[in-house]
Design a protein around this motif. Structure first.
Motif, mmCIF file in Angstrom:
data_model
loop_
_atom_site.group_PDB
_atom_site.id
_atom_site.type_symbol
_atom_site.label_atom_id
_atom_site.label_comp_id
_atom_site.label_asym_id
_atom_site.label_seq_id
_atom_site.Cartn_x
_atom_site.Cartn_y
_atom_site.Cartn_z
ATOM 1 N N UNK A 263 17.048 -10.709 6.887
ATOM 2 C CA UNK A 263 16.012 -11.740 7.015
ATOM 3 C C UNK A 263 14.715 -11.276 6.364
ATOM 4 N N UNK A 264 14.310 -10.048 6.648
ATOM 5 C CA UNK A 264 13.080 -9.541 6.043
ATOM 6 C C UNK A 264 13.221 -9.402 4.526
ATOM 7 N N UNK A 265 14.395 -9.016 4.061
ATOM 8 C CA UNK A 265 14.627 -8.940 2.613
ATOM 9 C C UNK A 265 14.500 -10.299 1.953
ATOM 10 N N UNK A 266 14.969 -11.334 2.627
ATOM 11 C CA UNK A 266 14.818 -12.696 2.100
ATOM 12 C C UNK A 266 13.360 -13.127 2.100
ATOM 13 N N UNK A 267 12.650 -12.784 3.167
ATOM 14 C CA UNK A 267 11.263 -13.223 3.286
ATOM 15 C C UNK A 267 10.327 -12.514 2.312
ATOM 16 N N UNK A 268 10.550 -11.229 2.062
ATOM 17 C CA UNK A 268 9.669 -10.518 1.136
ATOM 18 C C UNK A 268 10.171 -10.558 -0.299
ATOM 19 N N UNK A 269 11.372 -11.086 -0.508
ATOM 20 C CA UNK A 269 11.878 -11.284 -1.863
ATOM 21 C C UNK A 269 12.269 -10.005 -2.575
ATOM 22 N N UNK A 270 12.941 -9.125 -1.902
ATOM 23 C CA UNK A 270 13.394 -7.898 -2.551
ATOM 24 C C UNK A 270 14.497 -8.223 -3.553
ATOM 25 N N UNK A 271 14.576 -7.427 -4.618
ATOM 26 C CA UNK A 271 15.523 -7.721 -5.689
ATOM 27 C C UNK A 271 16.827 -6.958 -5.560
ATOM 28 N N UNK A 272 16.970 -6.085 -4.606
ATOM 29 C CA UNK A 272 18.215 -5.358 -4.399
ATOM 30 C C UNK A 272 18.257 -4.004 -5.090
ATOM 31 N N UNK A 273 17.244 -3.655 -5.842
ATOM 32 C CA UNK A 273 17.196 -2.350 -6.486
ATOM 33 C C UNK A 273 16.876 -1.302 -5.419
ATOM 34 N N UNK A 274 17.761 -0.318 -5.175
ATOM 35 C CA UNK A 274 17.506 0.643 -4.099
ATOM 36 C C UNK A 274 16.322 1.566 -4.359
ATOM 37 N N UNK A 275 15.826 1.602 -5.597
ATOM 38 C CA UNK A 275 14.678 2.458 -5.891
ATOM 39 C C UNK A 275 13.345 1.761 -5.664
ATOM 40 N N UNK A 276 13.372 0.462 -5.370
ATOM 41 C CA UNK A 276 12.120 -0.266 -5.177
ATOM 42 C C UNK A 276 11.523 0.054 -3.805
ATOM 43 N N UNK A 277 10.236 -0.127 -3.699
ATOM 44 C CA UNK A 277 9.535 0.179 -2.455
ATOM 45 C C UNK A 277 10.006 -0.721 -1.306
ATOM 46 N N UNK A 278 10.234 -1.996 -1.584
ATOM 47 C CA UNK A 278 10.657 -2.911 -0.524
ATOM 48 C C UNK A 278 12.050 -2.554 -0.012
ATOM 49 N N UNK A 279 12.949 -2.166 -0.903
ATOM 50 C CA UNK A 279 14.294 -1.777 -0.468
ATOM 51 C C UNK A 279 14.246 -0.499 0.364
ATOM 52 N N UNK A 280 13.427 0.453 -0.036
ATOM 53 C CA UNK A 280 13.299 1.690 0.725
ATOM 54 C C UNK A 280 12.717 1.425 2.119
ATOM 55 N N UNK A 281 11.719 0.552 2.183
ATOM 56 C CA UNK A 281 11.120 0.215 3.481
ATOM 57 C C UNK A 281 12.145 -0.456 4.390
ATOM 58 N N UNK A 282 12.953 -1.341 3.840
ATOM 59 C CA UNK A 282 13.971 -2.012 4.653
ATOM 60 C C UNK A 282 15.042 -1.032 5.130
ATOM 61 N N UNK A 283 15.440 -0.104 4.286
ATOM 62 C CA UNK A 283 16.450 0.871 4.701
ATOM 63 C C UNK A 283 15.933 1.760 5.829
ATOM 64 N N UNK A 284 14.696 2.226 5.718
ATOM 65 C CA UNK A 284 14.140 3.067 6.768
ATOM 66 C C UNK A 284 13.874 2.270 8.033
ATOM 67 N N UNK A 285 13.472 1.016 7.893
ATOM 68 C CA UNK A 285 13.241 0.169 9.058
ATOM 69 C C UNK A 285 14.533 -0.047 9.837
#
Length: 115
Positions: free
Chosen positions: A50-72
């Motif tokens: 849900x958070x990935x959809x809301x913040x619009x992450x692109x699925x690249x594991x090296x991006x900051x948003x993907x890293x934040x979601x994985x740690x969260x």
């Protein structure tokens, strides 16, 4: 002045602890832990989706948003595992965590359908 009788006056006595309406115990620990692992894991992955959809992450594991979601996800799952023993019964743990899991996945599917 009261006479010295060896007794403590009622107004000076320390009140006894009141009993909780329902005490917590670990009789249902297997059900509670399995609910935290299975339903709680699904719920944390649904939060990540849900958070990935809301913040619009692109699925690249090296991006900051993907890293934040994985740690969260890891932090949330540890919190669920740590607090699963606060449920009074294993059935209650399954109902709450399973219901939260289903509700969050429905929200994700709704967000996916809208975009």
């Amino acid at each position: 002045m009261p006479a010295a009788t060896g007794r403590i006056s009622p107004r000076w006595q320390v009140p006894t602890m009141t009993r909780l309406p329902q005490t917590l115990d670990n009789r249902h620990w297997v059900a509670k832990v399995s609910a935290a692992i299975l339903a709680g894991g699904g719920m944390t992955f649904a939060i990540m989706a849900v958070l990935g959809r809301l913040i619009g992450t692109n699925g690249d594991p090296r991006s900051l948003s993907a890293q934040a979601l994985m740690w969260l996800t890891a932090v949330l799952w540890v919190l669920v595992l740590g607090t699963c023993f606060l449920f009074p019964t294993g059935r209650r743990a399954w109902v709450v965590l399973g219901g939260g899991c289903v509700a969050l996945w429905c929200i994700f599917l709704l967000l996916r359908a809208l975009s």
